[in-house]
Design a protein around this motif. Structure first.
Motif, PDB file in Angstrom:
ATOM      1  N   THR A  93       0.860  -1.179   0.000  1.00  0.00           N
ATOM      2  CA  THR A  93       0.000   0.000   0.000  1.00  0.00           C
ATOM      3  C   THR A  93       0.899   1.232   0.000  1.00  0.00           C
ATOM      4  N   LEU A  94       0.733   2.082  -0.991  1.00  0.00           N
ATOM      5  CA  LEU A  94       1.486   3.333  -1.071  1.00  0.00           C
ATOM      6  C   LEU A  94       0.623   4.459  -0.527  1.00  0.00           C
ATOM      7  N   LYS A  95       1.148   5.177   0.468  1.00  0.00           N
ATOM      8  CA  LYS A  95       0.422   6.306   1.046  1.00  0.00           C
ATOM      9  C   LYS A  95       1.022   7.612   0.538  1.00  0.00           C
ATOM     10  N   LEU A  96       0.151   8.494   0.058  1.00  0.00           N
ATOM     11  CA  LEU A  96       0.567   9.840  -0.324  1.00  0.00           C
ATOM     12  C   LEU A  96      -0.316  10.841   0.405  1.00  0.00           C
ATOM     13  N   ALA A  97       0.272  11.919   0.879  1.00  0.00           N
ATOM     14  CA  ALA A  97      -0.481  13.019   1.480  1.00  0.00           C
ATOM     15  C   ALA A  97      -0.071  14.286   0.743  1.00  0.00           C
ATOM     16  N   THR A  98      -0.991  14.867  -0.011  1.00  0.00           N
ATOM     17  CA  THR A  98      -0.644  15.990  -0.877  1.00  0.00           C
ATOM     18  C   THR A  98      -1.663  17.123  -0.768  1.00  0.00           C
ATOM     19  N   THR A  99      -1.232  18.261  -1.272  1.00  0.00           N
ATOM     20  CA  THR A  99      -2.153  19.379  -1.458  1.00  0.00           C
ATOM     21  C   THR A  99      -3.019  19.099  -2.688  1.00  0.00           C
ATOM     22  N   ILE A 100      -3.980  19.991  -2.944  1.00  0.00           N
ATOM     23  CA  ILE A 100      -4.838  19.815  -4.117  1.00  0.00           C
ATOM     24  C   ILE A 100      -4.007  19.745  -5.392  1.00  0.00           C
ATOM     25  N   ASP A 101      -2.914  20.517  -5.443  1.00  0.00           N
ATOM     26  CA  ASP A 101      -2.087  20.534  -6.648  1.00  0.00           C
ATOM     27  C   ASP A 101      -0.962  19.499  -6.606  1.00  0.00           C
ATOM     28  N   GLY A 102      -1.086  18.482  -5.768  1.00  0.00           N
ATOM     29  CA  GLY A 102      -0.181  17.345  -5.803  1.00  0.00           C
ATOM     30  C   GLY A 102       1.197  17.577  -5.233  1.00  0.00           C
ATOM     31  N   ARG A 103       1.323  18.503  -4.272  1.00  0.00           N
ATOM     32  CA  ARG A 103       2.626  18.786  -3.666  1.00  0.00           C
ATOM     33  C   ARG A 103       2.700  18.178  -2.267  1.00  0.00           C
TER      34      ARG A 103
ATOM     35  N   ILE B 225       0.205  24.800  -2.927  1.00  0.00           N
ATOM     36  CA  ILE B 225       1.593  25.218  -2.743  1.00  0.00           C
ATOM     37  C   ILE B 225       2.159  25.823  -4.021  1.00  0.00           C
ATOM     38  N   GLY B 226       1.792  25.264  -5.174  1.00  0.00           N
ATOM     39  CA  GLY B 226       2.285  25.810  -6.435  1.00  0.00           C
ATOM     40  C   GLY B 226       3.418  24.998  -7.027  1.00  0.00           C
ATOM     41  N   ALA B 227       3.818  25.403  -8.220  1.00  0.00           N
ATOM     42  CA  ALA B 227       4.806  24.633  -8.983  1.00  0.00           C
ATOM     43  C   ALA B 227       6.158  24.555  -8.299  1.00  0.00           C
ATOM     44  N   GLU B 228       6.469  25.549  -7.427  1.00  0.00           N
ATOM     45  CA  GLU B 228       7.772  25.507  -6.764  1.00  0.00           C
ATOM     46  C   GLU B 228       7.832  24.462  -5.651  1.00  0.00           C
ATOM     47  N   GLY B 229       6.690  23.921  -5.271  1.00  0.00           N
ATOM     48  CA  GLY B 229       6.668  22.891  -4.243  1.00  0.00           C
ATOM     49  C   GLY B 229       7.191  21.560  -4.769  1.00  0.00           C
ATOM     50  N   ARG B 230       7.390  20.621  -3.838  1.00  0.00           N
ATOM     51  CA  ARG B 230       7.925  19.317  -4.207  1.00  0.00           C
ATOM     52  C   ARG B 230       6.793  18.373  -4.610  1.00  0.00           C
ATOM     53  N   ALA B 231       6.989  17.707  -5.742  1.00  0.00           N
ATOM     54  CA  ALA B 231       5.960  16.820  -6.275  1.00  0.00           C
ATOM     55  C   ALA B 231       5.859  15.533  -5.463  1.00  0.00           C
ATOM     56  N   ALA B 232       4.678  14.919  -5.513  1.00  0.00           N
ATOM     57  CA  ALA B 232       4.438  13.693  -4.757  1.00  0.00           C
ATOM     58  C   ALA B 232       5.174  12.501  -5.330  1.00  0.00           C
ATOM     59  N   LEU B 233       5.433  12.512  -6.633  1.00  0.00           N
ATOM     60  CA  LEU B 233       6.070  11.389  -7.302  1.00  0.00           C
ATOM     61  C   LEU B 233       7.285  11.840  -8.092  1.00  0.00           C
TER      62      LEU B 233
END
Length: 361
Positions: A148-158, A319-327
């Motif tokens: 099971t892969l867990k991701l916790a992100t903002t709406i924009d996937g950061r 967070i926006g494009a400058e944030g770190r991506a989930a993948l």
């Protein structure tokens, strides 16, 4: 059978390498059916669900029906076979959800019961039972654990700001839900980058866990500090370090001195061979692994087709494009190459949303 499945789920994360099984024993009287025995596999895999239910039912098991989520075992191990126990108790009928694929059983339990004159009905709630015990089944049938892969992100996937700040993307209810998920898995796994950046302890807290999950770090060079939370607590709660031949002798000695279990696996294209790593973990008995990052490890597991389920916590933040991506990169040549997942469930968790997705359908 659904009651038995609910009981079986209580054992998830506690019973490996054994399956989590539930058993309900029912008698029929003039005023309807009555449950006289309940049981589920106990921590460490013993005693088995059937034994617990039979002990509770006592003499009322004679002539009763036993509902079991997996075929009763037919081999002598640390305890006598459960099929034998059901026969000795005098049950009249056994209803099961699944045949046990373990070569030591694989239909022999059902055969033993029928040979004793007990009526056997198979396949009741089979899909539900297969989903609940997907980890045990995958380990036996394919030699791999369920991931099971867990991701916790903002709406924009950061998952963090550009500076790496990530505490906290999601709220306290979501974080508590993560602890509940850890508790239902045999192990929690992270990559070396997440281990170094967050210094996590990866334990289940404030939930009365019967058994803490194994804590696994994929760290090819063993660069994570032995003075970390994991290193300082490795004797209290097991830590397994997955590394390659690139790890120095000094690093191996330092981590071994903490009490951690070191597992060397091959490299593939300059990185840890994750398929080999997971096969080794399955051989060690693990059936269910909860991966909590980071982005590169998550992407590598997806590229290798090693993820079975994605648990995504979505926070109402941007967070926006400058944030770190989930993948990390998935090396896609075209949109048609993108993994397509099947939605299992959507639920609010405090101010956040949990969506669960299944791979491979």
């Amino acid at each position: 059978m659904r009651t038995a499945l609910a009981l079986a789920a209580r054992g998830l994360g506690n019973t490996w390498p054994n399956p989590a099984v539930g058993c309900v024993i029912v008698t029929r009287g003039p005023f309807g059916d009555r449950i006289v025995g309940r049981g589920w596999t106990q921590p460490g895999g013993r005693p088995h669900a059937e034994r617990r239910a039979l002990d509770q039912a006592g003499p009322l098991a004679r002539g009763a029906t036993a509902y079991v989520t997996l075929e009763p075992c037919a081999h002598h191990g640390h305890t006598p076979p459960c099929a034998e126990g059901l026969i000795e108790a005098g049950v009249a009928r056994v209803v099961t959800a699944l045949t046990d694929p373990d070569p030591r059983v694989a239909g022999r339990g059902h055969q033993m019961l029928r040979a004793a004159g007990i009526e056997v009905i198979e396949g009741v709630c089979g899909p539900e039972a297969r989903a609940m015990n997907a980890g045990f089944l995958k380990r036996v049938e394919r030699g791999l654990p369920f991931v099971t892969l867990k991701l916790a992100t903002t709406i924009d996937g950061r998952i963090a700001t550009a500076s790496g700040e990530s505490r906290w993307i999601t709220g306290p209810q979501a974080r508590r839900a993560v602890h509940a998920m850890r508790m239902r898995h045999d192990a929690v796994m992270v990559g070396s980058g997440t281990a170094r950046a967050d210094d996590p302890d990866l334990t289940v807290r404030d939930m009365g866990a019967a058994r803490q999950p194994i804590r696994i770090v994929i760290d090819s060079h063993l660069r994570h500090s032995t003075d970390s939370r994991l290193g300082r607590t490795a004797r209290a709660v097991p830590v397994w370090m997955i590394h390659t031949a690139a790890a120095t002798d000094a690093a191996r000695t330092d981590w071994a001195s903490t009490g951690a279990h070191l597992i060397e696996v091959p490299e593939r294209e300059g990185h840890t061979d994750l398929t080999a790593a997971l096969r080794h973990l399955a051989a060690e008995g693990l059936t269910r692994i909860f991966c909590e990052g980071g982005a590169d490890l998550a992407a590598a597991l997806i590229r290798a087709n090693l993820v079975d389920e994605l648990a995504h916590f979505g926070a109402g933040a941007l967070i926006g494009a400058e944030g770190r991506a989930a993948l990390g990169g998935l090396d896609l040549g075209a949109l048609s190459d993108a993994p397509r997942l099947t939605l299992i469930d959507v639920a609010p968790v405090g101010a956040d949303t949990l969506t669960r997705w299944q791979f491979g359908i």
